[in-house]
Design a protein around this motif. Structure first.
Motif, short mmCIF file in Angstrom:
data_model
loop_
_atom_site.label_atom_id
_atom_site.label_comp_id
_atom_site.label_asym_id
_atom_site.label_seq_id
_atom_site.Cartn_x
_atom_site.Cartn_y
_atom_site.Cartn_z
N CYS A 88 0.84 -1.20 0.00
CA CYS A 88 0.00 0.00 0.00
C CYS A 88 0.87 1.24 0.00
N GLY A 89 0.25 2.35 -0.31
CA GLY A 89 0.97 3.60 -0.23
C GLY A 89 0.04 4.78 -0.17
N PHE A 90 0.58 5.87 0.36
CA PHE A 90 -0.09 7.16 0.28
C PHE A 90 0.58 7.91 -0.86
N LEU A 91 -0.21 8.42 -1.76
CA LEU A 91 0.30 9.10 -2.94
C LEU A 91 0.02 10.59 -2.82
N GLY A 92 1.06 11.39 -2.91
CA GLY A 92 0.92 12.83 -2.73
C GLY A 92 0.17 13.52 -3.84
#
Length: 194
Positions: A88-92
């Motif tokens: 997973c990731g948080f994408l800016g």
């Protein structure tokens, strides 16, 4: 992320890494040291990729969610047809640069072993990033996204319901390419869609 969120995420990931050395995370900081992107995968996700690495779907449906945190997930399918989270990731931001960063972070996490097939929605920046990071993978569009657009694209046609039934039959009931091609051609001819 709001003030203090980046620090809280970092502390949490540090604790996770202490309890499990196979936990993986990367932070992408801008020139001023502000957090832009985050990627993480737990040990179970990393181990699962060893077994289910042939096809990976990149899900961006959570890029706009109620928490205002843009989430991207990497999903595989196990031998039982169940979804398996592979990271997973948080994408800016939804830009090619940010997608490239998160795809490379995921690839690094998976020890540089790319999947054979990547499934995405029709997001142009993501498509460009996939071609850059996974040049040898087959890039496919998610059937769900395509079929969701059928009413928008074909809804105004005379005989739409019949067209939709035939389209669904061609897409979901064809087991071989030739079957699909024949059903598709019949639908085009029968409804004068050429």
């Amino acid at each position: 992320l709001k003030e203090g969120d980046a620090h809280a995420v970092y502390n949490y990931f540090c604790r996770m890494k202490l309890t499990n050395p196979n936990f993986f995370y990367l932070f992408d900081l801008d020139d001023d040291g502000r957090l832009r992107n985050v990627f993480w995968a737990d040990a179970r996700s990393r181990a699962a990729y060893g077994y289910f690495c042939d096809t990976v779907a990149i899900d961006t449906t959570c890029l706009a969610n109620k928490y205002e945190i843009p989430l991207i997930s990497f999903v595989g399918v196990n031998q039982h047809g169940q979804s398996v989270l592979l990271g997973c990731g948080f994408l800016g931001h939804e830009s090619v640069e940010y997608f490239v960063w998160i795809l490379r972070a995921w690839l690094k996490c998976m020890l540089g072993c790319p999947p054979q097939v990547i499934i995405t929605d029709q997001c142009k920046p993501l498509q460009t990033a996939v071609c850059e990071v996974f040049p040898n993978a087959h890039h496919c569009y998610c059937m769900w996204y395509i079929m969701q657009r059928v009413p928008e694209k074909l809804g105004g046609l005379k005989g739409y319901e019949a067209i939709k039934r035939q389209l669904n039959k061609a897409v979901y009931d064809s087991l071989k390419i030739a079957e699909f091609e024949t059903s598709w051609a019949d639908m085009i001819k029968q409804h004068g869609l050429g």
